[in-house]
Design an enzyme around this catalytic site. Sequence first.
Site, PDB file in Angstrom:
ATOM      1  N   THR A 186      50.961  46.871  37.976  1.00  0.00           N
ATOM      2  CA  THR A 186      49.956  46.373  38.913  1.00  0.00           C
ATOM      3  C   THR A 186      50.637  45.270  39.725  1.00  0.00           C
ATOM      4  O   THR A 186      51.658  44.716  39.292  1.00  0.00           O
ATOM      5  CB  THR A 186      48.740  45.776  38.180  1.00  0.00           C
ATOM      6  OG1 THR A 186      49.205  44.680  37.395  1.00  0.00           O
ATOM      7  CG2 THR A 186      48.089  46.790  37.263  1.00  0.00           C
ATOM      8  N   GLU A 334      45.303  51.413  37.059  1.00  0.00           N
ATOM      9  CA  GLU A 334      44.911  51.696  35.676  1.00  0.00           C
ATOM     10  C   GLU A 334      44.196  53.035  35.533  1.00  0.00           C
ATOM     11  O   GLU A 334      43.924  53.492  34.430  1.00  0.00           O
ATOM     12  CB  GLU A 334      43.983  50.581  35.162  1.00  0.00           C
ATOM     13  CG  GLU A 334      44.679  49.264  34.863  1.00  0.00           C
ATOM     14  CD  GLU A 334      44.807  48.342  36.068  1.00  0.00           C
ATOM     15  OE1 GLU A 334      44.728  48.837  37.214  1.00  0.00           O
ATOM     16  OE2 GLU A 334      44.996  47.124  35.858  1.00  0.00           O
ATOM     17  N   LYS A 442      29.187  33.441  45.552  1.00  0.00           N
ATOM     18  CA  LYS A 442      27.944  33.136  44.833  1.00  0.00           C
ATOM     19  C   LYS A 442      27.219  32.030  45.577  1.00  0.00           C
ATOM     20  O   LYS A 442      27.581  30.869  45.503  1.00  0.00           O
ATOM     21  CB  LYS A 442      28.254  32.727  43.394  1.00  0.00           C
ATOM     22  CG  LYS A 442      28.952  33.839  42.649  1.00  0.00           C
ATOM     23  CD  LYS A 442      29.114  33.544  41.172  1.00  0.00           C
ATOM     24  CE  LYS A 442      29.819  34.713  40.509  1.00  0.00           C
ATOM     25  NZ  LYS A 442      31.207  34.439  40.176  1.00  0.00           N
ATOM     26  N   TRP A 447      24.472  36.945  45.177  1.00  0.00           N
ATOM     27  CA  TRP A 447      25.835  37.349  45.519  1.00  0.00           C
ATOM     28  C   TRP A 447      25.906  37.860  46.948  1.00  0.00           C
ATOM     29  O   TRP A 447      25.071  38.658  47.375  1.00  0.00           O
ATOM     30  CB  TRP A 447      26.323  38.470  44.583  1.00  0.00           C
ATOM     31  CG  TRP A 447      26.600  37.996  43.185  1.00  0.00           C
ATOM     32  CD1 TRP A 447      26.426  36.735  42.704  1.00  0.00           C
ATOM     33  CD2 TRP A 447      27.077  38.785  42.098  1.00  0.00           C
ATOM     34  NE1 TRP A 447      26.770  36.678  41.378  1.00  0.00           N
ATOM     35  CE2 TRP A 447      27.175  37.929  40.977  1.00  0.00           C
ATOM     36  CE3 TRP A 447      27.439  40.127  41.958  1.00  0.00           C
ATOM     37  CZ2 TRP A 447      27.614  38.381  39.739  1.00  0.00           C
ATOM     38  CZ3 TRP A 447      27.875  40.562  40.721  1.00  0.00           C
ATOM     39  CH2 TRP A 447      27.968  39.696  39.627  1.00  0.00           C
TER      40      TRP A 447
END
Length: 545
Positions: A186, A334, A442, A447
């Site tokens: 990654t 992944e 936030k 959100w």
Amino acid sequence: MIKGLMQDRPLLVSTLIEHAARWHAQAEIVSRTCEGPIHRCTWGDIDRRARQAAEALTALGVRPGDRVATLAWNGYRHLELYYGVSGMGAVLHTVNPRLFPEQIEYIINHAGDRILFFDLSFVPLVERLVRAKTPLERYVLLTDREHRPPCDIPGLICHEDLIGAQPGDYRWPQFDENTASSLCYTSGTTGNPKGVLYSHRSSVLHSWAVCAADGLAVSAHETALLVVPMFHVNAWGMPYAGAMSGARLVLPGPALDGRSLYELMRDERVTLALGVPTVWLMLLQHVDGAGLRPADELCLTRVVIGGSSAPRAISERFATTFGAFVVHAWGMTEMSPVGTVCNLLPKHAGCTAEERLTIQEKQGRPVYGVDLKIVDDDGVSLAHDGKAAGHLLVRGPWITGGYYREEAGCVDEAGFFDTGDVATIDSDGYLQITDRAKDVIKSGGEWISSIALENAAIGHPAVAEAAVIAVEHEKWQERPLLIVVCRPGSTLDRETMLAFLKGRVADWWLPDDVVFVDELPHTATGKLHKLRLRQMFRDYRPPPG
Ligand code: ADP
């Protein structure tokens, strides 16, 4: 229960190239080379050269399980290593050359790579690696003797000399399908990169999903341009899916600018192209700047966009200017990487162009094999109403259960892996990524989606690129700050930008400020580097208002 009586044949990567060589031997692999010219060969040639590569690796003392690294663009020699290395039971580690040199050193050490195959472009980088302390024993330059430049790399050998000496009648060994086949790290935006170790089984199963009609529908009818690099999650599995389906592949080498890609699409009659949004922005800029007419000149019918969110404006441009359909897809290293693909359902047959674009803004529905859910902070599953946003968890046979050389696994008791993404799912099963959990803004307990704001801003014709980050706010805790790069020759001011966004997003989402910059930082996989942006604007305070 009684046991089924079907044959237990292992799903091995070598079976893909064997299939391509037997049944699609004449299908072409077209590569733009580092040396310059276009090179043409076939799946039949790739098979023979992959066997020669396996013979050469055996002669060099490479054993099953050993890690063999590449630093290479998309090209036929890289493709034959995909099969030669994995096919013999060794592990192909495709290193991302866009990482910082220190990170490259780190992952080569972490992976324990013994041999490095590399393209001409990376000679200086490899000279640096030679001076560093790594486990690398041999260096192979992916070219022939005539193109070998003078360089300071001990024991350097040219690929064509290495494999040219071999007969190419190697027989692929049979072994357990759960054996590791390839390794990708990654990008390590936070902390060190982590190794994701794919198996033969996971790679073959993932290929089936890529080829499936409700996946990326790759078939022998396609000429597929792989703009996504072969060092980025195995080019989304296309080198394997290409062999499985016998697709004609076009590999663009190091030339990823708009003009080179356009010419390759035109000259090679590309029907399907795959890449991240930034490369398509460059292509669109080239088309506008040069006043081209892609719908008349190209055969492009579909463009797969993933890695970052595909803004509505890009899907619209591809539809109107190219006559091509954008297939929006989501996944991660992944996950091999494909998780969801945005194909339409029968009920959408009568949709207007605008309605279709609204669906295409979403990342799509899960392909068979990917089990996913969205949950709240307490792990409780959320409704599929297109509104409730939660942590996105996934499990499946091509999703990682742990990272290379890390003892602890990375899944919960039920086998789910937390993607780190926040998403909604609508009643038709379409997933929409609203943010990475760490990028979400936030504000007053609610959100705000940075991705939705960025995509809305990109819709303004003067905007080349946009990023939204959270900045601290006394009353609301966090508020969005919009950072914009204007298109060359265009200008824009704060008020015009905010007026454009008004009505396109909820009023309380409107950024508190707009800042204009010359360029935005990106990660090694071409995504906006939000961490660096947050650091750059750490002390920034929006004007009171
Ligand atoms: P990295 O090494 O940068 O994590 P990955 O390619 O594995 O590279 O990145 C995966 C992440 O990219 C996902 O978790 C998600 O946040 C983002 N991503 C991928 N595809 C999309 C998409 N279509 N829309 C929005 N975000 C996406």
